[in-house]
Design an enzyme around this catalytic site. Structure first.
Site, PDB file in Angstrom:
ATOM      1  N   HIS B  29      12.363  -3.521  -4.360  1.00 35.14           N
ATOM      2  CA  HIS B  29      11.769  -3.280  -5.713  1.00 35.14           C
ATOM      3  C   HIS B  29      12.020  -2.237  -6.381  1.00 35.14           C
ATOM      4  CE1 HIS B  29       9.218  -4.943  -2.218  1.00 35.14           C
ATOM      5  NE2 HIS B  29       8.560  -5.542  -3.216  1.00 35.14           N
ATOM      6  N   HIS B 264       9.452  -6.407 -10.448  1.00 36.94           N
ATOM      7  CA  HIS B 264       8.653  -5.697  -9.466  1.00 36.94           C
ATOM      8  C   HIS B 264       9.295  -5.958  -8.172  1.00 36.94           C
ATOM      9  CE1 HIS B 264       5.342  -4.841  -6.884  1.00 36.94           C
ATOM     10  NE2 HIS B 264       5.623  -5.672  -5.936  1.00 36.94           N
ATOM     11  N   GLU B 418     -14.497   2.978   7.977  1.00 38.77           N
ATOM     12  CA  GLU B 418     -13.966   3.078   9.174  1.00 38.77           C
ATOM     13  C   GLU B 418     -12.359   3.004   8.860  1.00 38.77           C
ATOM     14  OE1 GLU B 418     -16.243   0.678   8.519  1.00 38.77           O
ATOM     15  OE2 GLU B 418     -17.692   1.327  10.089  1.00 38.77           O
ATOM     16  N   HIS B 480     -22.031  -7.754  16.271  1.00 37.71           N
ATOM     17  CA  HIS B 480     -21.571  -6.070  16.830  1.00 37.71           C
ATOM     18  C   HIS B 480     -20.743  -6.096  18.143  1.00 37.71           C
ATOM     19  CE1 HIS B 480     -23.979  -5.224  13.291  1.00 37.71           C
ATOM     20  NE2 HIS B 480     -23.987  -4.144  13.509  1.00 37.71           N
TER      21      HIS B 480
END
Lengths: 685, 685
Positions: B29, B264, B418, B480
């Site tokens: 890049h 890029h 988290e 969960h």
């Protein structure tokens, strides 16, 4: 509007159902339902359009409880408005096999649109539902035929706002100018760790303004129903921006512990409940009480919803006459059926066809089926040119105002937002008229693990186009080379992982992904070119695993996936030439689909009597179920040209042969080698 | 300041090194390095304090390239300033086993602080580095002894800003008022998908103001060095807010394709390079050129850095005299050594001790070692009361101004973030004076998968206190309850997963986690109570797997972890009583540590001749390496009281016994059953 006593009674009924259910189950979260009951009442009774007798009516307003731990709020509402959820169901809250699990699950409970609880997912699903609405409206609405004009309403809490996924989804929603999305932020200042001032002091309003949202504030969120009424009106009136309503509430309103985290995740104490019921004018000796007048009030709104659907059905019938093609398309989609014969568009290859990267093969599939399957809605998390997820004539899903597309567009520029993309796909699929797919590097599906898990749990058909699937991506190096990812995704229940080896297998992967209504898929695709294999067909590959190359008197079975299958083909030649070893070759593009075949078929692929060796350039974990020995990469990869990296780790015909010989050697003393498919007992699946 | 020609030459030298290296490797890049070379020059030559001869000097300024794909910028700087990175290393860019991999890797390249590339990680690591600086300063600085006053500088791009993890980390950084953190946003309007206006139109400045940051703008980021100089001065002057500098740049500045995504991710074409070198006054026939005056300029700054370190060493020497205790503590930490005898603080249990949840056992360990190991810095993602990660006398790490703690505090309120917590822990550990641990539910470690992966890859010691580790969490339900998580984390190379069965095993888990300098750990801990087992000791458990209960003439080995070990103990009794079956019991709290034991030891635990059955309430994936048969949960769990859920899936003495009998039956015809530990060849690890 003139809110009165009856409204208050309804609100308190909701609160007390949440209190009684959490008390009875001795588990759950009463605080959020008690705090949000007023706004829920105003929204559900005065704004939301739905028919409890047909929770799947297309043009219903969608409701998403992003703070899913407050699910007793949602269950109470569903019961009170007459969905198929009884008082006994509420009493069974959080007990095994009930319709009222600890967090809302879409496949369990009628009226629950999406599965929430893991924070930040719901609001991102809501963005997906809103995109789906906008797209469906742009596709099917006609002058005088507004088939689809529903809103998506979403409640969310501090936790949702702190999670990065909500930032990703909200930023995109603002960019897309989704005026049909209305969120209510339960600004109660309380999280599990206590007061939000210990970790969450950002200016939420300013942040959402930065995303391009309309921000409305309600100071007295416990009591000021008129303000809520006005806010929803204002939200609906803003057509070019999503709205967030910052609603100041008191968590556990009415409890002796109101306003503290003591009411967040634990049932109220007996005494507290007693005073609460007395304060609310309910009999403290009774539980699960629904006053008749509350039933009637909500029943009336439910009837209005049923009538609205009836009207809509008439509209649809006359739409059928005027726009038979569109009508047929829409009703087919709603049944979850694919267009007849769509699969004929899938490309078929012969070994004479040139070697092509499977990400490119995926592009060809998409280009061929995109016109045939109009419900496909694609996108990429800012890797379009690498994932090859966009077909030539694609129109972007964009607000008209930015000149880059419009809402009928079928290609979403997700930005670098993998987690939101996953959750938005879940919302898109939940709407009912769309099959979503989204692209990123396989390695970054991990960023979206939270959403992928919920696709699986809630049985949603969405497709990850996960390119650059191994060390074969080469120079980008170990930060981008997945090694643990397939093991992770294969361990996830109800999730298909495909790693096709060539063109026919890529077509097969899409075939099964598209026809599996209740299972998400991850397609792991190569960056590098792969030859079209002798012996592969779509028909064989859709079994998940098959014999690519059979030999007489086989000494060993080589089992492989994706880009390593062609190296195994060369290895088999090398083994014959250098070691006079006969190697069978099995291609196993999808474990999960292979597992569903008959044992007889599976044993024909991986038979007793022949030792087997798996070859895959990533963690060997999971392969022990199918093969005796495993050649893989239980370490991180390396940055370099892909062939150099393969050589470094010996994924070459020589490297495979060496291990095949070792495998034969190691197993030669074991009489009647048993296929690993033979097991002592059935797994719980 | 008076920037002149030499500065411009230095900037162009950096640009051309990036251009030459990407051209030579035909990969990489160039765009970001070319666009950010000016600001890099101003920062590194005029502000950053470092000694290239000692990249580990404690008080160096930290530099993080969050847009890690632009790593040729960093490699060029490191080379030019005299780090141990030669021109040949630059020429080997992106080739196998080079010191210049495709994205910066901290353990490969001197001067690279953290491993970046996966977007959003670097800026979150930078927040960790800044917290670490603030904490270390608050702990060790004394009047007249400013041992630590370094800044953390971070470059980031659009991709980093779109990723949710950066939102999480930035919101927390604002809350914590980290004035020592200075970020430069490469606002070049270009992403892989093209112009940012297709997906990223939010108001970044407003968003960061909402987080409580100082926001500075530089309009002419390609040329206005004076503005950059001023901005960094202003940033350093703001002591109570992190700063983000919005720097408008032109990606691929100077290239014929500048300002497009064409520069890029692909090397420049030959012709383009030619005109570029001519335009910059370099010889177009030469590559990898470093003008002598640029070397001298940067060499001068490097010498100043070396001198600064020398001064600092003198300060440290006199600090040693005045504050011998603190000095000893600091130097010990910097060596990565733990306090002598710290492990004596680990609690030891006997079967007479009461049953306790392993999350509670973890709390006890933390409470006992927290005073002994002052470098431990804990926290939780808003689950403190559930994870039990906070000790009684803890002081929170908070800005003094909010009255909730101060920077000497050793407990971080991460909020519900988290993913950021994971990346911040990576930054905390990289600083050099801290061992971080962080709590959440095991299921939500998946939200942080991107960061956990980088802990492993970059060999960072951090500890996840992952409680509520299974269906044993009960009522919260399948949203969960992890089932795939341990397989995922076990498949991750260089990561330890511990699932202790009782108090001694919990102590063992902490012992190994703390003493493994280059490996992160995830401790999977139960919500429910677990009895103290007969036969468990710390000494045995630190081997990762051991025989908990031996019997003569064993018919079967039951192998288990965590909360299922005690059920296996009951199952063994049941098997003896009802079936006259002799069952050995093996506890295997950590696969990865067990794998490092001698083969002799491992075979003594899982010997030939006895069929084995694993028992764990989650995906069976991975267990095939150790046992012949597996009893697990290859589906999602259920919401209900934990005992009901265990019963539903038959994780009971009866359910285990049934499968143990089936195992014995299935393997009885196989002579000399071979332990799965025997393999045909060595794995690549």
């Amino acid at each position: 509007m003139g809110f009165g006593e009856l409204d208050q009674k309804a609100i308190n009924t909701i609160r007390l159902l949440a209190v009684d259910a959490t008390f009875t189950s001795n588990s759950g979260h009463p605080g959020a339902p008690m705090g949000m009951a007023p706004v829920a009442h105003v929204l559900w009774n005065n704004f939301m359009k739905f028919n409890p007798k047909n929770p799947k009516w297309l043009n219903r307003d969608r409701f998403v409880l992003s703070n899913g731990h407050g699910c007793m709020l949602q269950y109470a509402l569903l019961h009170l408005f007459g969905y198929d959820l009884s008082l006994d169901d509420l009493k069974a809250f959080r007990s095994v096999d009930s319709k009222t699990p600890g967090h809302p699950e879409a496949h369990d409970t009628p009226g629950v649109e999406v599965t929430t609880g893991p924070l930040g997912q719901g609001v991102s699903n809501a963005v997906g539902l809103a995109i789906a609405q906008a797209h469906t409206a742009a596709t099917f609405n006609k002058p005088d035929f507004t088939l689809v004009d529903n809103y998506t309403y979403c409640f969310l809490g501090d936790g949702c706002l702190m999670e990065g996924i909500s930032s990703e989804a909200s930023s995109l929603a603002g960019h897309l100018q989704l005026g049909n999305l209305i969120c209510v932020y339960d600004d109660n200042n309380i999280t599990i760790d206590g007061d939000t001032n210990c970790a969450f002091t950002e200016d939420v309003s300013k942040r959402y303004e930065a995303y391009g949202w309309q921000v409305l504030d309600i100071e007295k969120g416990d009591t000021d129903l008129d303000a809520m009424q006005k806010a929803f009106e204002q939200a609906k009136a803003e057509k070019n921006k999503p709205t967030i309503i910052n609603l100041k509430t008191t968590i556990g309103y009415g409890s002796l512990q109101q306003g503290t985290h003591g009411v967040h995740g634990s049932p109220l104490k007996k005494d507290d409940i007693k005073q609460l019921k007395e304060k609310f004018g309910f009999n403290p000796e009774e539980s699960f009480v629904v006053p008749k007048e509350v039933s009637e009030l909500y029943g009336k709104h439910a009837s209005e919803g049923a009538a609205a659907e009836e009207e809509w059905n008439k509209l649809l019938a006359s739409y059928a006459e005027k726009f038979p093609k569109e009508h047929a398309d829409l009703t087919r989609r709603l049944k979850g059926e694919l267009p007849e014969g769509w699969e004929k568009a899938l490309p078929v290859y012969t070994p004479a066809d040139p070697a092509v990267a499977s990400r490119k093969l995926s592009e060809t599939v998409l280009s061929k089926i995109i016109d045939v399957v109009p419900e496909l809605l694609g996108g990429s998390a800012d890797l379009t040119g690498s994932n090859l997820t966009r077909w030539k004539q694609a129109v972007d899903f964009q607000p008209k105002s930015n000149g880059l597309g419009d809402y009928s567009g079928r290609y979403i520029r997700y930005g670098v937002r993998e987690h939101a993309m996953g959750a938005i796909m879940n919302g898109l699929a939940a709407y009912g008229t769309i099959i979503p797919y989204g692209g990123t590097f396989l390695n970054f599906v991990s960023y979206a693990a939270g959403a992928v898990r919920l696709s699986s749990l809630s049985q949603i058909r969405c497709i990850w186009v996960a390119t650059h699937d191994s060390i074969g991506l080469g120079e980008d190096g170990p930060t981008h080379q997945p090694v643990e990812t397939l093991a992770h995704l294969r361990a996830l229940p109800n999730n298909m992982v495909w790693r096709p080896a060539d063109g026919n297998e890529t077509s097969a992967a899409y075939y099964v992904a598209m026809t599996s209504k209740h299972t998400p898929s991850v397609l792991a695709l190569s960056r590098q070119n792969l030859p079209q294999l002798e012996g592969s067909t779509i028909e064989k590959a859709i079994k998940g695993g098959y014999v690519l190359h059979e030999v007489e008197k086989a000494d060993v079975t080589l089992v492989s996936t994706g880009s390593e299958v062609c190296i195994c083909v060369d290895a088999a030649k090398y083994l014959k030439e250098k070691h006079n070893v006969n190697a069978r070759i099995v291609s196993m593009p999808c474990f999960e689909v292979f597992d569903t075949q008959s044992k007889e078929y599976r044993l024909s692929v991986l038979p007793d009597g022949i030792p087997s060796l798996s070859v895959e350039v990533m963690s060997t974990m999971g392969w022990e179920r199918y093969t005796h020995e495993q050649f893989g990469l239980n370490r991180f990869g390396a940055s370099g040209a892909y062939k150099d990296v393969y050589n470094k780790f010996e994924f070459t015909p020589e490297g495979i042969s060496k291990r095949a010989v070792a495998t034969i050697d190691f197993w030669k003393d074991v009489p009647n080698v048993r296929s690993p498919l033979n097991r002592a007992f059935q797994q719980i699946i």
